[in-house]
Design a protein around this motif. Structure first.
Motif, mmCIF file in Angstrom:
data_model
loop_
_atom_site.group_PDB
_atom_site.id
_atom_site.type_symbol
_atom_site.label_atom_id
_atom_site.label_comp_id
_atom_site.label_asym_id
_atom_site.label_seq_id
_atom_site.Cartn_x
_atom_site.Cartn_y
_atom_site.Cartn_z
ATOM 1 N N TYR A 1 0.890 -1.170 0.000
ATOM 2 C CA TYR A 1 0.000 0.000 0.000
ATOM 3 C C TYR A 1 0.923 1.213 0.000
ATOM 4 O O TYR A 1 1.449 1.570 1.050
ATOM 5 C CB TYR A 1 -0.872 0.040 1.251
ATOM 6 C CG TYR A 1 -1.946 -1.022 1.312
ATOM 7 C CD1 TYR A 1 -3.024 -0.995 0.436
ATOM 8 C CD2 TYR A 1 -1.889 -2.029 2.260
ATOM 9 C CE1 TYR A 1 -4.018 -1.957 0.505
ATOM 10 C CE2 TYR A 1 -2.880 -2.993 2.337
ATOM 11 C CZ TYR A 1 -3.940 -2.955 1.454
ATOM 12 O OH TYR A 1 -4.921 -3.903 1.525
ATOM 13 N N PRO B 1 -1.893 -11.304 14.746
ATOM 14 C CA PRO B 1 -2.236 -10.007 15.346
ATOM 15 C C PRO B 1 -2.858 -9.031 14.352
ATOM 16 O O PRO B 1 -2.762 -9.224 13.139
ATOM 17 C CB PRO B 1 -0.895 -9.478 15.868
ATOM 18 C CG PRO B 1 0.142 -10.280 15.189
ATOM 19 C CD PRO B 1 -0.456 -11.582 14.806
ATOM 20 N N SER B 2 -3.480 -8.013 14.880
ATOM 21 C CA SER B 2 -4.105 -6.984 14.054
ATOM 22 C C SER B 2 -3.066 -6.305 13.167
ATOM 23 O O SER B 2 -1.963 -5.998 13.612
ATOM 24 C CB SER B 2 -4.776 -5.953 14.971
ATOM 25 O OG SER B 2 -5.355 -4.949 14.195
ATOM 26 N N GLY B 3 -3.414 -6.115 11.923
ATOM 27 C CA GLY B 3 -2.506 -5.446 11.004
ATOM 28 C C GLY B 3 -1.473 -6.372 10.389
ATOM 29 O O GLY B 3 -0.588 -5.930 9.667
ATOM 30 N N SER B 4 -1.607 -7.684 10.619
ATOM 31 C CA SER B 4 -0.585 -8.598 10.110
ATOM 32 C C SER B 4 -0.814 -8.963 8.643
ATOM 33 O O SER B 4 0.007 -9.641 8.041
ATOM 34 C CB SER B 4 -0.562 -9.867 10.966
ATOM 35 O OG SER B 4 -1.849 -10.461 10.983
ATOM 36 N N GLY B 5 -1.935 -8.528 8.068
ATOM 37 C CA GLY B 5 -2.162 -8.770 6.643
ATOM 38 C C GLY B 5 -3.123 -9.906 6.342
ATOM 39 O O GLY B 5 -3.235 -10.330 5.195
ATOM 40 N N LYS B 6 -3.838 -10.395 7.338
ATOM 41 C CA LYS B 6 -4.765 -11.513 7.122
ATOM 42 C C LYS B 6 -5.861 -11.137 6.131
ATOM 43 O O LYS B 6 -6.118 -11.859 5.163
ATOM 44 C CB LYS B 6 -5.416 -11.933 8.455
ATOM 45 C CG LYS B 6 -4.427 -12.210 9.563
ATOM 46 C CD LYS B 6 -5.121 -12.577 10.852
ATOM 47 C CE LYS B 6 -6.013 -11.484 11.424
ATOM 48 N NZ LYS B 6 -5.297 -10.343 12.021
ATOM 49 N N SER B 7 -6.517 -9.983 6.384
ATOM 50 C CA SER B 7 -7.593 -9.560 5.483
ATOM 51 C C SER B 7 -7.035 -9.290 4.093
ATOM 52 O O SER B 7 -7.599 -9.732 3.083
ATOM 53 C CB SER B 7 -8.255 -8.281 5.992
ATOM 54 O OG SER B 7 -8.854 -8.504 7.233
ATOM 55 N N THR B 8 -5.938 -8.585 4.052
ATOM 56 C CA THR B 8 -5.338 -8.269 2.763
ATOM 57 C C THR B 8 -5.093 -9.544 1.967
ATOM 58 O O THR B 8 -5.430 -9.634 0.781
ATOM 59 C CB THR B 8 -4.012 -7.517 2.973
ATOM 60 O OG1 THR B 8 -4.252 -6.396 3.806
ATOM 61 C CG2 THR B 8 -3.437 -7.061 1.651
ATOM 62 N N PHE C 1 4.073 1.008 2.087
ATOM 63 C CA PHE C 1 3.914 0.016 3.147
ATOM 64 C C PHE C 1 3.814 -1.390 2.572
ATOM 65 O O PHE C 1 2.959 -1.690 1.737
ATOM 66 C CB PHE C 1 2.667 0.362 3.969
ATOM 67 C CG PHE C 1 2.424 -0.612 5.074
ATOM 68 C CD1 PHE C 1 3.250 -0.612 6.194
ATOM 69 C CD2 PHE C 1 1.389 -1.528 5.004
ATOM 70 C CE1 PHE C 1 3.044 -1.515 7.220
ATOM 71 C CE2 PHE C 1 1.180 -2.438 6.025
ATOM 72 C CZ PHE C 1 2.010 -2.436 7.134
ATOM 73 N N GLU D 1 -13.021 -12.890 9.444
ATOM 74 C CA GLU D 1 -13.501 -12.624 10.806
ATOM 75 C C GLU D 1 -15.025 -12.546 10.872
ATOM 76 O O GLU D 1 -15.586 -11.535 11.275
ATOM 77 C CB GLU D 1 -12.882 -11.327 11.342
ATOM 78 C CG GLU D 1 -11.363 -11.367 11.280
ATOM 79 C CD GLU D 1 -10.721 -10.481 12.339
ATOM 80 O OE1 GLU D 1 -11.298 -10.350 13.431
ATOM 81 O OE2 GLU D 1 -9.641 -9.929 12.048
ATOM 82 N N ALA E 1 2.630 -4.717 2.805
ATOM 83 C CA ALA E 1 1.611 -5.391 3.620
ATOM 84 C C ALA E 1 1.719 -6.911 3.551
ATOM 85 O O ALA E 1 1.494 -7.599 4.539
ATOM 86 C CB ALA E 1 0.220 -4.946 3.187
HETATM 87 N N1 ATP Z 1 -6.336 0.390 1.788
HETATM 88 C C1 ATP Z 1 -5.228 0.436 2.559
HETATM 89 N N2 ATP Z 1 -4.364 1.464 2.424
HETATM 90 C C2 ATP Z 1 -3.241 1.511 3.167
HETATM 91 N N3 ATP Z 1 -2.912 0.607 4.090
HETATM 92 C C3 ATP Z 1 -3.724 -0.437 4.288
HETATM 93 C C4 ATP Z 1 -4.934 -0.574 3.525
HETATM 94 N N4 ATP Z 1 -5.550 -1.703 3.934
HETATM 95 C C5 ATP Z 1 -4.777 -2.235 4.890
HETATM 96 N N5 ATP Z 1 -3.677 -1.497 5.105
HETATM 97 C C6 ATP Z 1 -2.600 -1.796 6.050
HETATM 98 O O1 ATP Z 1 -2.125 -3.078 5.752
HETATM 99 C C7 ATP Z 1 -1.844 -3.795 6.941
HETATM 100 C C8 ATP Z 1 -2.570 -5.107 6.938
HETATM 101 O O2 ATP Z 1 -3.960 -4.850 7.026
HETATM 102 P P1 ATP Z 1 -5.038 -6.022 7.157
HETATM 103 O O3 ATP Z 1 -6.362 -5.385 7.157
HETATM 104 O O4 ATP Z 1 -4.769 -7.041 6.138
HETATM 105 O O5 ATP Z 1 -4.708 -6.594 8.593
HETATM 106 P P2 ATP Z 1 -5.471 -7.733 9.395
HETATM 107 O O6 ATP Z 1 -4.454 -8.757 9.702
HETATM 108 O O7 ATP Z 1 -6.671 -8.139 8.677
HETATM 109 O O8 ATP Z 1 -5.818 -6.971 10.736
HETATM 110 P P3 ATP Z 1 -7.166 -7.018 11.597
HETATM 111 O O9 ATP Z 1 -7.038 -8.186 12.512
HETATM 112 O O10 ATP Z 1 -7.127 -5.727 12.347
HETATM 113 O O11 ATP Z 1 -8.311 -7.114 10.660
HETATM 114 C C9 ATP Z 1 -2.254 -2.904 8.097
HETATM 115 O O12 ATP Z 1 -1.097 -2.293 8.631
HETATM 116 C C10 ATP Z 1 -3.127 -1.855 7.458
HETATM 117 O O13 ATP Z 1 -2.968 -0.621 8.101
#
Ligand code: ATP
Ligand code: MG
Lengths: 399, 249
Positions: free
Chosen positions: B18, B42-49, B21, B169, B23
């Motif tokens: 991103y 953990p939160s922000g680890s990139g699971k959703s991405t 960053f 989730e 990801a």
């Molecule tokens: N559209 C975006 N633009 C910039 N950064 C992003 C975007 N989407 C996600 N990120 C960043 O990418 C990283 C991974 O995000 P992601 O949503 O995949 O985390 P996650 O593991 O699903 O966390 P959570 O448990 O909080 O859902 C995070 O640091 C987030 O801030």
């Protein structure tokens, strides 16, 4: 008797006018004082007006020119065609009310309107008969809609879809070669409320889809489409409507080949449509922005294409959100059509000016302008009221 | 050949940025047909991405993703095909609020699969039966509880008859008393043989049906293994620490 009494709703819901007055206007000393002061002010402000309206005003200027104010110079021989489409519209309205607004008192009021007009205003004999007939037709449609809603639904929707072409065709006539009742009525003869109505309806119906397209264009990923939309919207919103109307009337002929002319009424319609589309586009864009990203993602994840997502998911929600703004815009269009009087068309305002130019009616501006203001107000308020009902029906704002 | 037929998702060295960053930093994963994968971290680890790159809600910038034999690229037709084969369930349900439950479920089958309305509605009713809320068919999403909404969302995805289901989730936005009703539906789905990728911290669910688990941290897969391996004998310090944190409450 005691039993009967318990079956009635609580007292507060049975409140009579007196109770309402006491609760809302004389609830406390301060309220009472404010009410009395308020009434005095209203009395003081309206006294002059009411005295004038009932004693001094010469309403004969309105009654003598009623026909001009309604339809301008539209030929007498063809007037029946206007009544025909009016009857068609009233029938559709009545049936629609019967189907979709079964309980509405407003609906009944609207259907009674033609009859009330016939009784209150000094229309000529034939017009009066037609107005009374309109109410009968409307009520017949209403009853039909109530009794057979499922059967009539499709036909009524189809009726609304073809309503505009029918109106235009009947007003104008089909072919240059016919004579008599079906002879062509040239647009330069269209005037008064008739012209105002047609300008408004055409502008609203065409600017709406155009506005939606421009709003989508502004968010498009194709740079050419996006830039065109932005340029168009910002350009049009940057100039007053009157300049667009002047350009359409005076400049357009310069661009056309020698001998070719475009109808002046049509030019005004196009001008207002193009103007209104730019504003609508911005309103629609506002609605689009309010739809959360998750809606797009869910639609995409299901495999819907971009167009399908827009049509089935995004636009229905976005447009519902902005109904009040849209109706406000439509009312503005209705009132803005008055500007065509400045470029020489004889809409309600234009015809009023010609009426006042007649020597025998000199100096009667007040009567004429009060009358046409009343027409504008009644129709604007009707639209506004209808939109509130629509909002309630669709449950906007309750989510 | 048999191996080819068995693998349904292949992810090779996938990276995603991103802006500046980073990801996703080189994700590799093979998923077999009928497998249930749990992803946690953990939160922000990139699971959703990560899970969103599989149906192209997010675009990856390096590496390869192959779903059911189709490689994800800029080719729109491939993206459409893959989206037809994969269902997705979101944390926030994302039901269409202006449509009834039944219309929510039948819209895509009618518009995308071109089924008749009648067929779509029949199947929708069967699915509502399966997720336990047939009596809600004619209500609007706003009139349902969170748990009911999420079950409608699952039914909506299943109506397209996907080969793979992605869950991001699905129970995190639910009140505790509703989590079970949604998990029960997911467990039943897993047992019926659906291929599933599930981002979740519901370790009970993972123990019950997961075939393999992947621990994500800072855009990488830190550790993977069967639930037994992960819960009883995690190799990495970070996994141990994270598990102790989420299992302690
Ligand atoms: N559209 C975006 N633009 C910039 N950064 C992003 C975007 N989407 C996600 N990120 C960043 O990418 C990283 C991974 O995000 P992601 O949503 O995949 O985390 P996650 O593991 O699903 O966390 P959570 O448990 O909080 O859902 C995070 O640091 C987030 O801030
Ligand atoms: Mg997430």
């Amino acid at each position: 008797m005691a039993n009967l009494d318990t079956a009635l709703p609580p007292l507060t819901e049975r409140s009579t006018i007196l109770r309402w007055l006491r609760k809302n206007l004389f609830g406390s000393w301060l309220d009472s004082l404010l009410t009395i002061v308020g009434l005095l002010i209203v009395y003081w402000a309206l006294k002059g007006f009411l005295t004038w309206a009932f004693t001094a005003a010469e309403w004969r200027v309105v009654s003598a020119n009623l026909r001009l104010l309604m339809i301008g110079q539209y030929p007498i021989e063809q007037v029946g065609r206007l009544w025909l489409w009016l009857a068609f519209l009233v029938f559709l309205t009545g049936t629609s009310f019967g189907i979709w607004a079964r309980q509405s008192r407003f609906a009944v009021g609207v259907l009674m309107l033609p009859a009330v007009l016939a009784l209150v205003f000094p229309f000529e004999g034939a017009a009066r008969t037609w107005l009374l007939a309109l109410t009968v037709i409307g009520v017949a449609g209403w009853l039909g809609g109530r009794t057979k809603p499922e059967v009539l639904k499709r036909s009524v929707i189809a009726g609304w879809v073809i309503a505009l072409p029918i109106i235009i065709l009947l007003t104008h006539g089909f072919s240059e070669s016919t004579t008599g009742f079906w002879a062509v009525a040239k647009t330069n003869l269209w005037g008064g409320l008739l012209l105002t109505f047609l300008l408004t309806v055409v502008a609203i119906l065409f600017s709406f889809p155009l506005g939606v397209l421009l709003a989508l264009g502004r968010r498009s990923e194709l740079p050419a489409v996006r830039w065109f939309s932005v340029l168009y919207i910002e350009l049009v919103r940057g100039v007053p409507l009157i300049t667009i109307l002047f350009m359409a009337q005076l400049m357009l002929p310069l661009f056309l080949p020698e001998g070719m002319t475009i109808d002046r009424v049509l030019r005004a319609m196009v001008g207002i449509t193009l103007f209104s589309a730019a504003y609508l586009a911005e309103n629609v864009r506002g609605g689009l922005q309010a739809i959360p990203k998750g809606q797009y993602e869910a639609a995409q994840a299901l495999g819907l294409s971009g167009a399908q997502t827009m049509i089935f998911i995004i636009l229905p929600q976005a447009l519902r959100l902005i109904i009040p703004i849209l109706v406000g815009q439509f009312i503005a269009v209705f009132k803005d059509t008055a500007l065509v009087a400045i470029v020489g068309l004889l809409d309600l305002v234009g015809i009023a000016k010609t009426v006042l130019a007649q020597p025998e009616f000199l100096g009667l501006q007040r009567e004429v302008y009060v009358f046409i203001s009343l027409i504008y107000w009644v129709l604007s308020y009707g639209m506004s009221y209808l939109s509130q009902r629509l909002e309630e029906r669709l449950g906007v704002g309750k989510r | 050949m048999t191996h080819e037929a068995e693998t349904i998702i292949t992810v090779q060295d996938v990276h995603k940025w991103y802006g500046d960053f980073h990801a996703l930093r080189g994700i590799n994963m093979e998923v077999k047909r009928r497998e249930v994968i749990v992803i946690f971290g953990p939160s922000g680890s990139g699971k959703s991405t990560f899970i969103r790159t599989i149906n192209r809600l997010e675009e990856h910038q390096r590496g390869k993703i192959i779903v059911d034999g189709i490689e994800l690229s800029h080719d729109v037709r491939n993206i459409e095909k893959i989206r037809m084969e994969t269902g997705m369930v979101f944390q926030q349900f994302n039901l269409f609020p202006h449509l009834t439950v039944l219309q929510n479920i039948t819209l895509a089958p009618i518009q995308v699969r071109k089924w008749t309305k009648q067929k779509a509605e029949e199947i929708a009713m069967q699915l509502l039966e399966r997720v336990g809320i047939p009596e809600q068919a004619h209500k609007y999403p706003g009139q349902l509880s969170g748990g009911q909404q999420q079950r409608v969302a699952i039914a909506r995805s299943l109506a397209m008859q996907p080969k793979i289901m992605l869950f991001d989730e699905p129970t995190s936005a639910l009140d505790p008393e509703m989590i079970k009703e949604v998990l029960d539906v997911m467990i039943e789905l897993a047992k019926s043989g659906m291929t599933m990728l599930v981002v979740t911290h519901e370790m009970g669910f993972a123990r019950a049906v997961a075939d393999r688990m992947f621990f994500f941290d800072q855009g990488q897969i830190v550790e993977s293994g069967t639930p037994d391996e992960i819960f009883k004998d995690p190799k990495e310090e970070r996994t141990k620490l994270f598990l102790s944190q989420i299992l302690s409450h």
